[in-house]
Design an enzyme around this catalytic site. Structure first.
Site, PDB file in Angstrom:
ATOM      1  N   ARG A 255      50.616  33.382 -40.895  1.00 39.51           N
ATOM      2  CA  ARG A 255      50.843  34.549 -40.033  1.00 39.51           C
ATOM      3  C   ARG A 255      52.308  34.618 -39.612  1.00 39.51           C
ATOM      4  NH1 ARG A 255      45.593  33.398 -39.622  1.00 39.51           N
ATOM      5  NH2 ARG A 255      44.091  35.008 -38.966  1.00 39.51           N
TER       6      ARG A 255
ATOM      7  N   SER B 112      34.644  39.103 -42.999  1.00 41.59           N
ATOM      8  CA  SER B 112      35.822  38.273 -42.722  1.00 41.59           C
ATOM      9  C   SER B 112      36.688  38.914 -41.645  1.00 41.59           C
ATOM     10  CB  SER B 112      36.656  38.079 -43.988  1.00 41.59           C
ATOM     11  OG  SER B 112      37.843  37.371 -43.693  1.00 41.59           O
ATOM     12  N   SER B 113      37.072  38.114 -40.660  1.00 41.62           N
ATOM     13  CA  SER B 113      38.006  38.601 -39.642  1.00 41.62           C
ATOM     14  C   SER B 113      39.388  38.843 -40.234  1.00 41.62           C
ATOM     15  CB  SER B 113      38.111  37.580 -38.509  1.00 41.62           C
ATOM     16  OG  SER B 113      38.722  36.382 -38.960  1.00 41.62           O
TER      17      SER B 113
ATOM     18  N   ARG C   9      29.537  28.588 -49.339  1.00 43.03           N
ATOM     19  CA  ARG C   9      29.488  27.271 -48.708  1.00 43.03           C
ATOM     20  C   ARG C   9      28.073  26.870 -48.277  1.00 43.03           C
ATOM     21  NH1 ARG C   9      35.209  27.353 -45.269  1.00 43.03           N
ATOM     22  NH2 ARG C   9      36.511  26.615 -47.005  1.00 43.03           N
TER      23      ARG C   9
ATOM     24  N   GLU D 203      34.734  27.824 -40.535  1.00 39.37           N
ATOM     25  CA  GLU D 203      35.479  26.902 -41.387  1.00 39.37           C
ATOM     26  C   GLU D 203      35.137  25.439 -41.095  1.00 39.37           C
ATOM     27  OE1 GLU D 203      39.765  26.768 -39.174  1.00 39.37           O
ATOM     28  OE2 GLU D 203      38.841  28.707 -39.520  1.00 39.37           O
TER      29      GLU D 203
ATOM     30  N   ARG E  65      35.924  36.663 -54.160  1.00 42.03           N
ATOM     31  CA  ARG E  65      36.097  36.747 -52.700  1.00 42.03           C
ATOM     32  C   ARG E  65      36.348  38.192 -52.281  1.00 42.03           C
ATOM     33  NH1 ARG E  65      39.442  32.203 -49.697  1.00 42.03           N
ATOM     34  NH2 ARG E  65      38.143  33.048 -48.023  1.00 42.03           N
TER      35      ARG E  65
END
Length: 424
Positions: free
Chosen positions: A33, A170-171, A345, A314, A124
């Site tokens: 970021r 997903s954020s 996952r 995560e 993804r």
């Protein structure tokens, strides 16, 4: 000197309580970021103690391809913004942050930018970001697949404005648009319409970093984030240790009844990995913030846990491994979205833990894990660094665990296997 690792790699078995102090590399989430914001800023800046890993080097290369100058030669990386230009290709590797955060930046470039990555990345999700960019006036070519490979046809500027997305997968879909939004002519008004956004602390991390650079962000309304147009100030920053990467090391204390201290644990942080403190305490560990950092001491017997991990998905592989070693049942919930991470996952954990004797049910949004005797065997990682973390945790407590492709940990922790072995 580079050490060649045997594949599958024999995970070290720990026969006695550990007593260790660990210094972790910097946070991948904060580093990538910070690099994006530095490349879009109004002047040069320095990202101190940047994480040097495959994901962050891919980000640095991507931003360099677009016209910024990123000097990664030292521990502190200097970033000088440049005229954003197209005509190049971006390798996303296995980095979701590169695949999702860079296209909104590429939209500001003059010219075409091609995106591709490792084969695992073709599955993804990215379609919501591409659809959102189209809604903001950006031309995208992806053959309507909503997946890699694709091309962003930059026009030198982005109109911006209001866009509605479904960020339930997903954020990072939200963060991707917020990071570049201040450079759009109308800013960006992102509205989420769908099931609950997972990993919201990562959105809060993005907002905090934008505000540190003078960007006006309104997040007063739930499921709406408004970034005002304007400059992004150049700010030198220091990267915190990667708290999610602390999970396997703290797990060592939990499974051996020993003590592990993570140096320089921040007293205040936006990193979701800070939730490890509460999770491990609930599983029976003694957790203390001391002068050196965070100290965790494992219990005589590890307890299972019933917990919603939506905001810290995560951490699921490491927590699942601990649950497989606990003496009471566990239920991990709220994590259907991690099926879209580096691999599915939930399916991967259910398969690999079961192959080692664990009693696991794969649920639509989580895992149910009951006590069972574990045995050695090959633990596949599916090119997923967090799966490797789960494997070494099990291997510390169970004889004969072999980790397939332990080198995938280089995604966020280069040299992990050597470091782990040396620690033990």
């Amino acid at each position: 000197m580079t050490t060649t690792l045997i594949d599958p790699w024999p995970a070290p078995r720990v026969e006695a309580p550990v007593d260790a102090v660990v210094s972790l590399p910097g946070s991948k989430s904060l580093t990538n970021r910070a690099l994006v914001l530095a490349a879009l800023a109004d002047g040069p800046s320095v990202v101190r103690r940047a994480l040097r890993s495959r994901d962050t080097l891919l980000m640095a290369t991507a931003l360099t391809t677009l016209g910024a100058t990123v000097d990664t030669s030292g521990d502190d990386w200097s970033v000088t913004p440049g005229q954003l230009t197209g005509g190049g290709s971006v390798d996303c590797g296995l980095a979701g942050t590169v695949m999702r955060f860079v296209p909104p930046v590429a939209a500001l470039a003059s010219g075409d930018v091609l995106f591709d990555g490792d084969p695992h990345m073709h599955n993804r999700p990215i379609g919501e970001v591409l659809t959102a960019l189209r809604g903001l006036g950006v031309e995208i070519s992806d053959d309507d697949r909503g997946a890699l490979p694709f091309a962003v046809h930059g026009a030198g500027a982005v109109r911006g404005g209001t866009v509605v997305i479904d960020a339930s997968a997903s954020s990072q879909f939200v963060s991707a648009l917020l990071l570049a939004g201040a450079r759009y002519e109308q800013g960006v008004d992102v509205r989420h319409d769908g099931k609950q956004v997972p990993s919201l602390p990562h959105v809060e991390m993005t907002i905090a970093m934008l505000r540190q650079r003078g960007v006006v962000v309104d997040d007063f309304d739930a499921n709406r984030w408004l970034v005002a147009p304007g400059p992004i100030s150049a700010v030198n920053c220091e990267i915190e240790p990667d708290l999610s990467n602390a999970a396997p090391f703290l797990a060592l204390a939990a499974v051996t009844g020993g003590t592990v201290t993570i140096r320089d644990w921040p007293l205040q942080t936006t990193q979701p990995g800070d939730e490890l403190r509460e999770i491990l305490a609930r599983m029976g560990c003694r957790v203390e913030l001391v002068d050196a950092g965070l100290r965790v001491t494992g219990p005589d017997a590890l307890q299972g846990i019933d917990i919603d991990l939506r905001d810290v998905g995560e951490l699921t592989p490491a927590i699942a491994a601990l649950c497989a070693l606990a003496e009471t049942p566990s239920h991990l919930r709220g994590i259907a979205h991690i099926r879209g991470h580096e691999t599915d996952r939930l399916a991967a954990l259910a398969t690999e833990l079961s192959n080692l004797g664990a009693d696991v049910d794969e649920l639509p949004d989580g895992l149910a894990i009951r006590p069972a005797p574990l045995r050695g065997g090959v633990f596949r990682t599916y090119a997923d660094h967090r799966m490797a973390h789960a494997a070494v945790i099990i291997g510390a407590a169970v004889d004969g665990v072999l980790v397939e492709n332990v080198g995938t940990t280089a995604k966020t922790f280069p040299g992990f296997a050597e470091f782990w072995s040396g620690l033990l």
